[in-house]
Design an enzyme around this catalytic site. Structure first.
Site, short mmCIF file in Angstrom:
data_model
loop_
_atom_site.label_atom_id
_atom_site.label_comp_id
_atom_site.label_asym_id
_atom_site.label_seq_id
_atom_site.Cartn_x
_atom_site.Cartn_y
_atom_site.Cartn_z
N TYR A 155 49.52 42.84 54.03
CA TYR A 155 48.74 42.85 52.77
C TYR A 155 49.66 42.84 51.55
CZ TYR A 155 45.07 44.60 49.56
OH TYR A 155 44.17 44.77 48.53
N LYS A 159 49.85 40.03 48.71
CA LYS A 159 49.53 40.34 47.31
C LYS A 159 50.70 40.04 46.37
CE LYS A 159 45.23 41.53 47.58
NZ LYS A 159 44.24 40.50 47.22
P1 NAP Z 1 35.53 44.43 49.87
O1 NAP Z 1 34.53 45.43 49.34
O2 NAP Z 1 35.98 44.58 51.27
O3 NAP Z 1 34.92 42.97 49.63
C1 NAP Z 1 35.61 41.84 50.03
C2 NAP Z 1 34.62 40.74 50.33
O4 NAP Z 1 35.38 39.57 50.72
C3 NAP Z 1 33.69 41.09 51.50
O5 NAP Z 1 32.34 40.78 51.18
C4 NAP Z 1 34.23 40.21 52.62
O6 NAP Z 1 33.27 39.82 53.58
C5 NAP Z 1 34.72 38.99 51.84
N1 NAP Z 1 35.60 38.17 52.66
C6 NAP Z 1 36.56 38.57 53.51
N2 NAP Z 1 37.11 37.51 54.12
C7 NAP Z 1 36.50 36.40 53.64
C8 NAP Z 1 36.62 35.02 53.90
N3 NAP Z 1 37.51 34.54 54.80
N4 NAP Z 1 35.82 34.15 53.23
C9 NAP Z 1 34.90 34.62 52.34
N5 NAP Z 1 34.74 35.93 52.05
C10 NAP Z 1 35.52 36.82 52.70
O7 NAP Z 1 36.86 44.41 48.98
P2 NAP Z 1 37.15 44.83 47.46
O8 NAP Z 1 37.68 46.21 47.47
O9 NAP Z 1 36.01 44.47 46.59
O10 NAP Z 1 38.39 43.87 47.17
C11 NAP Z 1 38.29 42.64 46.48
C12 NAP Z 1 39.69 42.09 46.23
O11 NAP Z 1 40.44 43.03 45.46
C13 NAP Z 1 40.49 41.87 47.51
O12 NAP Z 1 41.29 40.73 47.37
C14 NAP Z 1 41.34 43.12 47.60
O13 NAP Z 1 42.49 42.88 48.36
C15 NAP Z 1 41.64 43.36 46.14
N6 NAP Z 1 42.00 44.74 45.82
C16 NAP Z 1 41.15 45.78 46.07
C17 NAP Z 1 41.53 47.08 45.74
C18 NAP Z 1 40.64 48.28 45.97
O14 NAP Z 1 41.11 49.40 45.75
N7 NAP Z 1 39.40 48.12 46.38
C19 NAP Z 1 42.79 47.30 45.17
C20 NAP Z 1 43.64 46.22 44.93
C21 NAP Z 1 43.22 44.94 45.26
P3 NAP Z 1 33.05 40.70 54.95
O15 NAP Z 1 32.66 42.05 54.52
O16 NAP Z 1 31.96 39.98 55.66
O17 NAP Z 1 34.37 40.70 55.64
#
Ligand code: NAP
Length: 254
Positions: A155, A159
């Site tokens: 990851y 990133k």
């Molecule tokens: P999340 O709640 O897990 O949501 C991610 C969404 O992406 C889910 O609906 C997932 O679907 C979908 N997804 C995964 N693989 C996919 C694919 N191949 N094609 C289409 N959709 C796909 O994550 P989040 O926390 O909102 O994170 C969003 C972004 O921010 C990510 O890139 C994450 O790495 C980044 N981020 C998050 C945080 C944090 O603290 N939350 C911090 C830094 C960066 P499924 O559920 O069906 O798998």
């Protein structure tokens, strides 16, 4: 007048979490939005909850963004159903955490496939429209994990890769009126961080409180915090900003 009146934004992983927060914010400011996510029922239901303004639309599209054909079909549908595309938010993401000696090839490939290949395929498809119309915004989600994160070498690598992707596309696409930026969030309350708490055997609320205590602003972030920064970076107010990564992390480099 909203900043996004007449604009169409496509947000990958828009069915929930940060992606949904960004979609909702852009829609509140006038955009039509396409949420692209894996689960068809969930993404259709989420699109129905987007607070679209009069004359704008929200659609949910099921697609795996790590597959080229699915990406081509999804962007084609966005253009057909919403009349164009102006903003791409590469937000979809997954984690497959493990220490190096226990990390499988699948864990590595899956994470690279969604974050890096997915962002590449979506950007390649969107730029065909952006370059032709001499206008476009690409925003990709990085993370503070880019700077190191024990148990997340896949990851973290992806990133940091996003930051190189962003700088290079900023150079390539700038002459065509396309801005390319990234946001690196810290801890944001979503299913991704709640899932991490559960995998570690921690209580979700206690996990959030512990992270808040080591964050300079003494709280964790919400999807709305990221969405506010996204709405600025993808707007015309930010048209002299490109190739940048903005940390939205309450001051925490964890
Ligand atoms: P999340 O709640 O897990 O949501 C991610 C969404 O992406 C889910 O609906 C997932 O679907 C979908 N997804 C995964 N693989 C996919 C694919 N191949 N094609 C289409 N959709 C796909 O994550 P989040 O926390 O909102 O994170 C969003 C972004 O921010 C990510 O890139 C994450 O790495 C980044 N981020 C998050 C945080 C944090 O603290 N939350 C911090 C830094 C960066 P499924 O559920 O069906 O798998």
């Amino acid at each position: 007048m909203g900043r996004y009146d007449g604009r169409v934004a496509v947000i990958t992983g828009g069915g929930r979490g940060i992606g949904f927060g960004i979609a909702a914010r852009l829609a509140e400011e006038g955009a039509s939005v396409a949420l692209v996510d894996l689960d068809e029922a969930a993404v259709t239901e989420a699109a129905g909850r987007v607070p679209v303004r009069d004359g704008a639309k929200a659609v949910g599209i099921a697609a795996d963004i790590s597959a080229a054909e699915a990406v081509e079909r999804a962007v084609g549908r966005v253009v057909e159903e919403l009349g164009g595309v102006h903003v791409l938010v590469n937000n979809a993401g997954i984690t497959r955490d493990n220490l190096l000696h226990k990390m499988s090839e699948d864990d590595w490939d899956l994470v690279m496939g969604v974050h890096l290949k997915g962002a590449f395929l979506m950007a390649r498809e969107a730029q065909r429209h952006f370059v032709k119309q001499r206008y476009g915004k690409i925003l990709t989600l990085s993370s503070t994990a880019a700077l190191s994160s024990r148990g997340q070498v896949n990851y973290s690598t992806a990133k940091m890769g996003v930051q190189g992707f962003t700088r290079t596309l900023g150079v390539e696409l700038g002459p065509f009126g396309v801005n390319v930026n990234a946001i690196a969030p810290g801890f944001i309350t979503t299913e991704m961080t709640d899932g991490a708490a559960r995998r570690l055997g921690r209580d979700v609320e206690e996990f959030r409180r512990a992270r808040a205590e080591v964050t300079p602003v003494r709280r964790v972030g919400s999807p709305a915090d990221v969405a506010a920064a996204a709405a600025f970076l993808c707007s015309d107010e930010a048209s002299y900003i490109t190739g940048q990564t903005l940390y939205v992390d309450g001051g925490a480099r964890l």
